[in-house]
Design a protein around this motif. Structure first.
Motif, PDB file in Angstrom:
ATOM      1  N   ALA A 196       6.975  -0.230 -55.177  1.00 23.78           N
ATOM      2  CA  ALA A 196       7.517   0.974 -55.814  1.00 23.78           C
ATOM      3  C   ALA A 196       7.713   0.774 -57.312  1.00 23.78           C
ATOM      4  O   ALA A 196       7.516   1.705 -58.108  1.00 23.78           O
ATOM      5  CB  ALA A 196       8.835   1.368 -55.158  1.00 23.78           C
ATOM      6  N   ILE A 197       8.123  -0.439 -57.714  1.00 23.43           N
ATOM      7  CA  ILE A 197       8.300  -0.734 -59.140  1.00 23.43           C
ATOM      8  C   ILE A 197       6.954  -0.686 -59.849  1.00 23.43           C
ATOM      9  O   ILE A 197       6.819  -0.098 -60.936  1.00 23.43           O
ATOM     10  CB  ILE A 197       8.976  -2.101 -59.327  1.00 23.43           C
ATOM     11  CG1 ILE A 197      10.401  -2.075 -58.760  1.00 23.43           C
ATOM     12  CG2 ILE A 197       8.992  -2.513 -60.802  1.00 23.43           C
ATOM     13  CD1 ILE A 197      11.096  -3.432 -58.781  1.00 23.43           C
ATOM     14  N   LEU A 198       5.952  -1.315 -59.251  1.00 29.04           N
ATOM     15  CA  LEU A 198       4.613  -1.302 -59.858  1.00 29.04           C
ATOM     16  C   LEU A 198       4.046   0.116 -59.923  1.00 29.04           C
ATOM     17  O   LEU A 198       3.383   0.484 -60.900  1.00 29.04           O
ATOM     18  CB  LEU A 198       3.684  -2.213 -59.060  1.00 29.04           C
ATOM     19  CG  LEU A 198       4.024  -3.709 -59.142  1.00 29.04           C
ATOM     20  CD1 LEU A 198       3.236  -4.493 -58.104  1.00 29.04           C
ATOM     21  CD2 LEU A 198       3.745  -4.248 -60.539  1.00 29.04           C
ATOM     22  N   ARG A 199       4.321   0.908 -58.910  1.00 25.19           N
ATOM     23  CA  ARG A 199       3.851   2.298 -58.912  1.00 25.19           C
ATOM     24  C   ARG A 199       4.503   3.074 -60.055  1.00 25.19           C
ATOM     25  O   ARG A 199       3.826   3.832 -60.775  1.00 25.19           O
ATOM     26  CB  ARG A 199       4.184   2.964 -57.580  1.00 25.19           C
ATOM     27  CG  ARG A 199       3.696   4.411 -57.456  1.00 25.19           C
ATOM     28  CD  ARG A 199       4.260   5.061 -56.216  1.00 25.19           C
ATOM     29  NE  ARG A 199       5.711   5.145 -56.289  1.00 25.19           N
ATOM     30  CZ  ARG A 199       6.516   5.018 -55.236  1.00 25.19           C
ATOM     31  NH1 ARG A 199       6.029   4.793 -54.029  1.00 25.19           N
ATOM     32  NH2 ARG A 199       7.835   5.120 -55.396  1.00 25.19           N
ATOM     33  N   ASP A 200       5.804   2.861 -60.258  1.00 27.52           N
ATOM     34  CA  ASP A 200       6.497   3.584 -61.321  1.00 27.52           C
ATOM     35  C   ASP A 200       5.981   3.195 -62.706  1.00 27.52           C
ATOM     36  O   ASP A 200       6.052   3.985 -63.645  1.00 27.52           O
ATOM     37  CB  ASP A 200       8.003   3.321 -61.244  1.00 27.52           C
ATOM     38  CG  ASP A 200       8.666   4.061 -60.086  1.00 27.52           C
ATOM     39  OD1 ASP A 200       8.005   4.947 -59.496  1.00 27.52           O
ATOM     40  OD2 ASP A 200       9.832   3.753 -59.770  1.00 27.52           O
ATOM     41  N   MET A 201       5.446   1.967 -62.816  1.00 25.67           N
ATOM     42  CA  MET A 201       4.926   1.511 -64.101  1.00 25.67           C
ATOM     43  C   MET A 201       3.693   2.306 -64.546  1.00 25.67           C
ATOM     44  O   MET A 201       3.349   2.323 -65.734  1.00 25.67           O
ATOM     45  CB  MET A 201       4.585   0.018 -64.025  1.00 25.67           C
ATOM     46  CG  MET A 201       5.816  -0.888 -63.953  1.00 25.67           C
ATOM     47  SD  MET A 201       5.419  -2.608 -63.521  1.00 25.67           S
ATOM     48  CE  MET A 201       4.312  -3.059 -64.865  1.00 25.67           C
ATOM     49  N   VAL A 202       3.005   2.933 -63.597  1.00 28.40           N
ATOM     50  CA  VAL A 202       1.808   3.715 -63.952  1.00 28.40           C
ATOM     51  C   VAL A 202       1.997   5.207 -63.696  1.00 28.40           C
ATOM     52  O   VAL A 202       1.040   5.968 -63.700  1.00 28.40           O
ATOM     53  CB  VAL A 202       0.563   3.208 -63.173  1.00 28.40           C
ATOM     54  CG1 VAL A 202       0.217   1.802 -63.576  1.00 28.40           C
ATOM     55  CG2 VAL A 202       0.788   3.300 -61.664  1.00 28.40           C
ATOM     56  N   THR A 203       3.247   5.609 -63.464  1.00 24.48           N
ATOM     57  CA  THR A 203       3.531   7.011 -63.146  1.00 24.48           C
ATOM     58  C   THR A 203       4.335   7.639 -64.280  1.00 24.48           C
ATOM     59  O   THR A 203       5.555   7.520 -64.334  1.00 24.48           O
ATOM     60  CB  THR A 203       4.305   7.127 -61.813  1.00 24.48           C
ATOM     61  OG1 THR A 203       3.597   6.415 -60.797  1.00 24.48           O
ATOM     62  CG2 THR A 203       4.450   8.579 -61.384  1.00 24.48           C
ATOM     63  N   SER A 204       3.641   8.308 -65.182  1.00 23.25           N
ATOM     64  CA  SER A 204       4.289   8.953 -66.327  1.00 23.25           C
ATOM     65  C   SER A 204       4.838  10.324 -65.935  1.00 23.25           C
ATOM     66  O   SER A 204       4.250  11.014 -65.084  1.00 23.25           O
ATOM     67  CB  SER A 204       3.288   9.134 -67.475  1.00 23.25           C
ATOM     68  OG  SER A 204       2.738   7.884 -67.853  1.00 23.25           O
ATOM     69  N   PRO A 205       5.950  10.740 -66.547  1.00 17.90           N
ATOM     70  CA  PRO A 205       6.496  12.069 -66.253  1.00 17.90           C
ATOM     71  C   PRO A 205       5.470  13.172 -66.539  1.00 17.90           C
ATOM     72  O   PRO A 205       4.858  13.213 -67.607  1.00 17.90           O
ATOM     73  CB  PRO A 205       7.687  12.175 -67.221  1.00 17.90           C
ATOM     74  CG  PRO A 205       8.078  10.749 -67.491  1.00 17.90           C
ATOM     75  CD  PRO A 205       6.796   9.981 -67.492  1.00 17.90           C
ATOM     76  N   GLY A 206       5.271  14.022 -65.570  1.00 16.93           N
ATOM     77  CA  GLY A 206       4.355  15.140 -65.739  1.00 16.93           C
ATOM     78  C   GLY A 206       2.896  14.748 -65.863  1.00 16.93           C
ATOM     79  O   GLY A 206       2.065  15.564 -66.278  1.00 16.93           O
ATOM     80  N   GLY A 207       2.552  13.512 -65.473  1.00 18.33           N
ATOM     81  CA  GLY A 207       1.197  13.018 -65.668  1.00 18.33           C
ATOM     82  C   GLY A 207       0.296  13.154 -64.455  1.00 18.33           C
ATOM     83  O   GLY A 207       0.645  13.748 -63.422  1.00 18.33           O
ATOM     84  N   THR A 208      -0.871  12.554 -64.582  1.00 14.19           N
ATOM     85  CA  THR A 208      -1.890  12.655 -63.522  1.00 14.19           C
ATOM     86  C   THR A 208      -1.486  11.896 -62.258  1.00 14.19           C
ATOM     87  O   THR A 208      -1.763  12.341 -61.141  1.00 14.19           O
ATOM     88  CB  THR A 208      -3.229  12.096 -64.035  1.00 14.19           C
ATOM     89  OG1 THR A 208      -3.047  10.725 -64.446  1.00 14.19           O
ATOM     90  CG2 THR A 208      -3.740  12.900 -65.219  1.00 14.19           C
ATOM     91  N   THR A 209      -0.832  10.744 -62.443  1.00 14.91           N
ATOM     92  CA  THR A 209      -0.520   9.915 -61.274  1.00 14.91           C
ATOM     93  C   THR A 209       0.537  10.552 -60.394  1.00 14.91           C
ATOM     94  O   THR A 209       0.424  10.539 -59.160  1.00 14.91           O
ATOM     95  CB  THR A 209      -0.064   8.510 -61.725  1.00 14.91           C
ATOM     96  OG1 THR A 209      -1.084   7.934 -62.541  1.00 14.91           O
ATOM     97  CG2 THR A 209       0.173   7.611 -60.523  1.00 14.91           C
TER      98      THR A 209
END
Length: 269
Positions: free
Chosen positions: A223-236
């Protein structure tokens, strides 16, 4: 160490090759047997090991014996070994037979038989396997260490109570199939959006490989690694929402559950 292999299928061969490549055992100290002379002879010629026609002869020669037969064949093998109990004196048996509990194996053999049950998976074929093991009533700490050394030669290995071996089947035993399906689906998505199939498959495969390596090498929670590539309002985050809306997480949990229950069912037969 002298190693025996009963059952020369893909998994048995993978376990054997791992031990050979890592220098845990020498080819001259390996004995293999199979139902067909052609199979054992071919393996002996290719790897330089010794082909043996009798399972009892093999057990007499080996210190450790892998049993990698199909579940429907295994009872025949156990009967053969039990009819010559002297062949098991000082011999450790490591069973990789799907769904067969320790009590089923131990009850078919002499009372002093030392048995370990394990569940490897197919990436062991390339030295990237994940395996779990559990020890029988007569196995000692040295037997556990031997098992770890052998299984560790083809990947990672953990010890679990036997009550969790069916869950191991659900997670890692059947798990490669879930990942293959996910890679295929990712590539299909790429093709849908215009990527040529070869490039889509290469990108999907390397992405899964890289992401798994990040989890393994950093030790961080997924979950931490996922959040590292999940920008607010972004594609991910848009993609993750689509996964959640379509039941990705619950479907994966259900797959593990279904495999676990099927393993329990096979063990009752």
């Amino acid at each position: 160490m002298k190693l025996g292999l009963i059952g020369c299928g893909k998994m048995g061969r993978a376990l054997l090759e791992g031990a050979l490549k890592n220098g845990i055992v020498k080819a001259k100290d390996v004995y293999v047997s199979s139902r067909t002379e052609e199979t054992r002879a071919a393996l002996a010629k290719e790897l330089g090991v010794n082909a043996v026609a009798s399972n009892t002869d093999l057990a007499n020669k080996a210190d450790v014996v892998y049993i990698c037969t199909k579940p429907n064949i295994t009872p025949i093998v156990l009967i053969e070994l039990a009819e010559s109990p002297e062949c098991l004196d000082g011999t450790l048996l490591i069973s990789a037979v799907a769904g067969m509990a320790l009590v089923q194996i131990e009850q078919a053999l002499p009372g002093s038989a030392r048995v370990v049950r394990c569940m490897p998976n197919t990436p062991a074929l390339i030295g990237k396997g994940a395996a779990a093991y559990t020890t029988g009533s007569n196995a000692c700490s040295a037997d556990a260490e031997t098992t770890c050394k052998l299984l560790g030669s083809v990947g990672s290995v953990v010890e679990v109570p036997e009550s969790l071996m069916d869950a191991v089947t659900g997670v890692s035993g059947s798990g490669p199939a879930y990942v293959y399906t996910f890679i295929e689906a990712m590539a299909d998505g790429g093709v849908l959006k215009g990527l040529p199939r070869p490039q889509a498959l290469e990108l999907a495969t390397q992405t899964v490989l890289g992401a798994a390596s990040m989890v393994a090498e950093t030790g961080l929670h997924p979950a931490i690694l996922r959040d590292m590539v999940t920008s607010p309002g972004g594609t991910t985050i848009a993609a993750i929402k689509a996964l959640e809306d379509n039941g990705f997480r619950s479907a994966t949990i259900a797959a593990v559950e279904a495999s676990t229950e099927k393993s329990k069912e096979l063990g009752r037969k």
